[in-house]
Design a protein around this motif. Structure first.
Motif, mmCIF file in Angstrom:
data_model
loop_
_atom_site.group_PDB
_atom_site.id
_atom_site.type_symbol
_atom_site.label_atom_id
_atom_site.label_comp_id
_atom_site.label_asym_id
_atom_site.label_seq_id
_atom_site.Cartn_x
_atom_site.Cartn_y
_atom_site.Cartn_z
ATOM 1 N N TYR A 48 76.242 40.614 36.435
ATOM 2 C CA TYR A 48 76.336 41.529 35.305
ATOM 3 C C TYR A 48 75.966 40.742 34.065
ATOM 4 C CZ TYR A 48 78.368 44.802 31.959
ATOM 5 O OH TYR A 48 78.556 45.665 30.934
ATOM 6 N N ILE A 97 82.866 43.704 29.657
ATOM 7 C CA ILE A 97 83.227 44.243 30.970
ATOM 8 C C ILE A 97 84.720 44.551 31.047
ATOM 9 C CG2 ILE A 97 83.642 42.102 32.246
ATOM 10 C CD1 ILE A 97 81.977 43.426 34.500
ATOM 11 N N ALA A 127 85.177 47.890 29.474
ATOM 12 C CA ALA A 127 84.694 48.950 30.361
ATOM 13 C C ALA A 127 85.697 49.233 31.471
ATOM 14 C CB ALA A 127 83.344 48.556 30.957
ATOM 15 N N LEU A 128 86.305 48.183 32.020
ATOM 16 C CA LEU A 128 87.266 48.382 33.106
ATOM 17 C C LEU A 128 88.563 49.022 32.629
ATOM 18 C CD1 LEU A 128 86.756 45.114 35.146
ATOM 19 C CD2 LEU A 128 86.070 47.425 35.785
ATOM 20 N N CYS A 187 85.266 55.238 31.999
ATOM 21 C CA CYS A 187 84.242 54.435 32.685
ATOM 22 C C CYS A 187 84.511 54.486 34.186
ATOM 23 C CB CYS A 187 84.270 52.993 32.177
ATOM 24 S SG CYS A 187 83.129 51.925 33.056
ATOM 25 N N LEU A 225 79.984 50.701 37.003
ATOM 26 C CA LEU A 225 79.350 49.588 36.314
ATOM 27 C C LEU A 225 77.961 49.419 36.917
ATOM 28 C CD1 LEU A 225 82.295 47.042 36.442
ATOM 29 C CD2 LEU A 225 81.593 48.399 34.474
ATOM 30 N N GLY A 236 75.157 46.726 37.870
ATOM 31 C CA GLY A 236 74.942 45.298 38.068
ATOM 32 C C GLY A 236 73.640 45.060 38.810
ATOM 33 N N ARG A 264 84.092 51.670 39.811
ATOM 34 C CA ARG A 264 85.164 50.900 39.173
ATOM 35 C C ARG A 264 86.276 50.549 40.157
ATOM 36 N NH1 ARG A 264 88.629 53.553 34.581
ATOM 37 N NH2 ARG A 264 90.497 52.542 35.288
#
Length: 60
Positions: free
Chosen positions: A14, A21, A24-25, A30, A33, A35, A47
């Motif tokens: 990523y 990140i 985002a988590l 979200c 992701l 990658g 996620r």
């Protein structure tokens, strides 16, 4: 660069910051992701599949 380890044992790269990140988590909206796998192809990572995050140094 960040390495995302999934529950299934896969590792994805990523390109972004560790803080990005983490935000985002923790963001409830979200769900995925984006990658890159070892063949440099984009992958969508749910996620819920993220096991751990590792920050690695770039060697130029």
């Amino acid at each position: 660069m960040i390495k995302i380890h999934t529950i299934g044992g896969n590792v994805y790269n990523y390109k972004g910051s560790y803080q990005e990140i983490q935000r985002a988590l923790h963001d409830i909206s979200c769900r995925f992701l984006i990658g890159k796998n070892r063949h440099d192809c984009r992958v969508i990572i749910p996620r819920e599949a993220v096991d751990s995050i590792e920050e690695t140094e770039m060697n130029y």
